[in-house]
Design a protein around this motif. Sequence first.
Motif, short mmCIF file in Angstrom:
data_model
loop_
_atom_site.label_atom_id
_atom_site.label_comp_id
_atom_site.label_asym_id
_atom_site.label_seq_id
_atom_site.Cartn_x
_atom_site.Cartn_y
_atom_site.Cartn_z
N SER A 1 26.69 6.92 -19.17
CA SER A 1 25.48 6.18 -18.78
C SER A 1 24.31 7.11 -18.47
N LYS A 2 24.63 8.39 -18.17
CA LYS A 2 23.60 9.39 -17.90
C LYS A 2 23.12 10.08 -19.18
N GLY A 3 23.70 9.69 -20.32
CA GLY A 3 23.27 10.24 -21.60
C GLY A 3 23.87 11.59 -21.95
N LEU A 4 24.98 11.98 -21.28
CA LEU A 4 25.61 13.26 -21.57
C LEU A 4 26.62 13.13 -22.71
N VAL A 5 26.96 14.28 -23.32
CA VAL A 5 28.05 14.30 -24.29
C VAL A 5 29.36 14.17 -23.51
N VAL A 6 30.17 13.19 -23.85
CA VAL A 6 31.43 12.96 -23.14
C VAL A 6 32.56 12.92 -24.17
N ALA A 7 33.57 13.77 -23.95
CA ALA A 7 34.68 13.87 -24.88
C ALA A 7 35.96 14.10 -24.10
N GLY A 8 37.11 14.14 -24.83
CA GLY A 8 38.34 14.39 -24.11
C GLY A 8 39.59 14.23 -24.94
N TYR A 9 40.69 14.52 -24.28
CA TYR A 9 42.04 14.43 -24.87
C TYR A 9 42.85 13.39 -24.10
N ASP A 10 43.68 12.64 -24.82
CA ASP A 10 44.72 11.84 -24.18
C ASP A 10 45.94 11.85 -25.08
#
Length: 458
Positions: free
Chosen positions: A28-37
């Motif tokens: 919601s802050k416009g950042l790049v968001v990524a990850g592993y699951d």
Amino acid sequence: MELKKIKAVYFIGAGGIGMSAIARYFMSKGLVVAGYDKTPSDLTHQLEKEGMLIHYEESVDDIPRACTNPLTTLVVYTPAIPAEHKELVWFKEKGFEIQKRSQVLGTLTRTHKGLCFAGTHGKTTTSTMCAHIMHQSHLDCNAFLGGISKNYGTNYILSRDSDYVVIEADEFDRSFHWLRPWMTVITSTDPDHLDIYGTKEAYLESFRHYTTLIQPGGALIIHRGLEMRPNVQEGIKTYEYGLDEGDFHAENIVIDNGEITFDFISPIENVRGIQLGQPIPINIENGIAAMAMAQLNGCTAEELRYGMKTYGGVDRRFDFKVKNDRHVFLSDYAHHPQEIYQSAKSIRELYRNRKITAIFQPHLYTRTRDFYREFASALSQLDEVILCDIYPAREEPIPGVTSQLIYDNLKEGVEKSMIKKAEVIDLVKSRDFDVLVILGAGDLDNYAAEIARIISEK
């Protein structure tokens, strides 16, 4: 790392219910968001639709380029991730800022007014109730919830203007010690996570330390009769709540024809004619705690009434999937003996003269080892108990610890059997259950939609 310097956030264990709420905050802050699951799920697929980059193989090569700068990337991980996880090791070796989910929430309680909900059980429902009351009031709030709110279809509520943030305070791994609540509710302190704490006394001491973290001028709202004695600092107000006693409690409770109403008794202002939108007996106490928190922060009587009446519940928390004259089917996340006791008690109060069957998937070998007698006692309130194998989550098997321990301790007169999880669907097809509940924090709920379809077609 200051929040304003962050350009990308990488989550290791992205699909966790608490992790995904923080991911949504940063998106919601416009950042790049990524990850592993490790495992794709409905939640991870939804996060991908919302713009999060997720992969499911443990691989450093799959980390997006935008998340490889240690000066601008925050790494968030869940304690369930093993220390030797390849990606976690790589981030550590490269000098990234690495924080637990609870540390990130702790930062937010220092920049907002944190309304935190702690306890062995009840915290997800109570925090979600309070978040709904606050969000539809003139105060509004942000919220990081431990379950999917049925009112909003998400575990995260965003407000661009409110200074309040509702947070579920998790005692696992002492995570809630990172928080600095403005006010907190403590619902229960029945010992749990003894694989982490070792003893009941250490578990209670952890909650006691948590009460020292309340900010000056704030408040503690604690359930009456808890074994844990709080240790609040000077200038912090302490209130007790309960079903029929305490600073906040209920009077004139009426349970009739599937509806529940009561009067909310409060040292601030009594509110008559509260109607539960999710009419379950245990939600009377949950509602008292939620309303106490909301009222102490300025919600009006009418906002309390409206919030409670329109509260729709949380996925997997006493979650009705089928409810008609012939059949009732619900799913409940209850996975601690006291939670199962309360869930079974509420089902029995709602369906006094009907046959109630539970399919229970125990969660964790250590919890089963420590509490198998208590599990058996709680489940013995029901007419029939069907036990699945233990869901291991983060644990390796413990010799001699199986569902058989619970099975052998169920009281006489309870119909009982043991099956493999893979046999559940065929069992449901072959039987005509009256009231059926699936219990546990594992993956049995993945079958809920199919079970509901089968039962609805009978």
